[in-house]
Design a protein around this motif. Structure first.
Motif, mmCIF file in Angstrom:
data_model
loop_
_atom_site.group_PDB
_atom_site.id
_atom_site.type_symbol
_atom_site.label_atom_id
_atom_site.label_comp_id
_atom_site.label_asym_id
_atom_site.label_seq_id
_atom_site.Cartn_x
_atom_site.Cartn_y
_atom_site.Cartn_z
ATOM 1 N N ALA A 40 -45.369 -15.833 36.249
ATOM 2 C CA ALA A 40 -45.265 -15.451 34.842
ATOM 3 C C ALA A 40 -46.487 -14.649 34.410
ATOM 4 O O ALA A 40 -46.353 -13.662 33.671
ATOM 5 C CB ALA A 40 -45.120 -16.695 33.969
ATOM 6 N N HIS A 41 -47.664 -15.050 34.870
ATOM 7 C CA HIS A 41 -48.885 -14.316 34.541
ATOM 8 C C HIS A 41 -48.836 -12.899 35.110
ATOM 9 O O HIS A 41 -49.222 -11.937 34.435
ATOM 10 C CB HIS A 41 -50.107 -15.065 35.068
ATOM 11 C CG HIS A 41 -51.387 -14.379 34.791
ATOM 12 N ND1 HIS A 41 -51.931 -14.290 33.539
ATOM 13 C CD2 HIS A 41 -52.241 -13.721 35.613
ATOM 14 C CE1 HIS A 41 -53.059 -13.615 33.591
ATOM 15 N NE2 HIS A 41 -53.273 -13.258 34.846
ATOM 16 N N ALA A 62 -46.137 -11.129 35.799
ATOM 17 C CA ALA A 62 -45.139 -10.359 35.050
ATOM 18 C C ALA A 62 -45.704 -9.920 33.706
ATOM 19 O O ALA A 62 -45.516 -8.769 33.291
ATOM 20 C CB ALA A 62 -43.878 -11.193 34.841
ATOM 21 N N TYR A 63 -46.428 -10.814 33.027
ATOM 22 C CA TYR A 63 -47.048 -10.457 31.758
ATOM 23 C C TYR A 63 -48.054 -9.323 31.949
ATOM 24 O O TYR A 63 -48.093 -8.380 31.175
ATOM 25 C CB TYR A 63 -47.739 -11.671 31.144
ATOM 26 C CG TYR A 63 -48.513 -11.350 29.896
ATOM 27 C CD1 TYR A 63 -47.855 -11.164 28.679
ATOM 28 C CD2 TYR A 63 -49.890 -11.207 29.930
ATOM 29 C CE1 TYR A 63 -48.559 -10.844 27.540
ATOM 30 C CE2 TYR A 63 -50.599 -10.887 28.794
ATOM 31 C CZ TYR A 63 -49.941 -10.708 27.594
ATOM 32 O OH TYR A 63 -50.641 -10.383 26.467
ATOM 33 N N PHE A 123 -44.818 -20.722 39.577
ATOM 34 C CA PHE A 123 -44.131 -20.085 38.462
ATOM 35 C C PHE A 123 -45.109 -19.625 37.387
ATOM 36 O O PHE A 123 -44.906 -18.593 36.749
ATOM 37 C CB PHE A 123 -43.067 -21.007 37.877
ATOM 38 C CG PHE A 123 -41.886 -21.178 38.796
ATOM 39 C CD1 PHE A 123 -41.117 -20.096 39.176
ATOM 40 C CD2 PHE A 123 -41.565 -22.420 39.300
ATOM 41 C CE1 PHE A 123 -40.040 -20.238 40.032
ATOM 42 C CE2 PHE A 123 -40.490 -22.581 40.161
ATOM 43 C CZ PHE A 123 -39.723 -21.483 40.528
ATOM 44 N N ALA A 124 -46.185 -20.358 37.191
ATOM 45 C CA ALA A 124 -47.204 -19.939 36.229
ATOM 46 C C ALA A 124 -47.877 -18.656 36.702
ATOM 47 O O ALA A 124 -48.116 -17.736 35.910
ATOM 48 C CB ALA A 124 -48.236 -21.042 36.031
#
Length: 78
Positions: A25-26, A28-29, A21-22
């Protein structure tokens, strides 16, 4: 008598799912950051040369200014 539980020896590090998930998220950012910068380049490209000169860049410096690759001649304005 002292008892030792089995959980005492397990590490408290992140699990593989939290790492996933990290990473997600990275990614997506990074995607949203890329899209925002592309939009800024497009917006600045639509300005005329006089407006660009007013903010201190030339047409050839648009991408460098947006992507943070500030040239030495731009640093005097900061």
């Amino acid at each position: 008598m002292t008892t030792i539980s089995q959980t005492a020896g397990q590490s408290l590090g992140p699990s593989s799912s939290s790492g996933f998930f990290a990473t997600l998220a990275h990614a997506a950012y990074a995607l949203f950051d890329r899209l925002e910068r592309r939009s800024a380049v497009k917006t600045l490209s639509e300005l005329d040369d006089r407006a660009l000169r007013d903010i201190g860049i030339t047409r050839s410096q648009i991408e460098d200014a947006v992507y943070g690759q500030v040239k030495t001649e731009l640093t005097r304005y900061l």
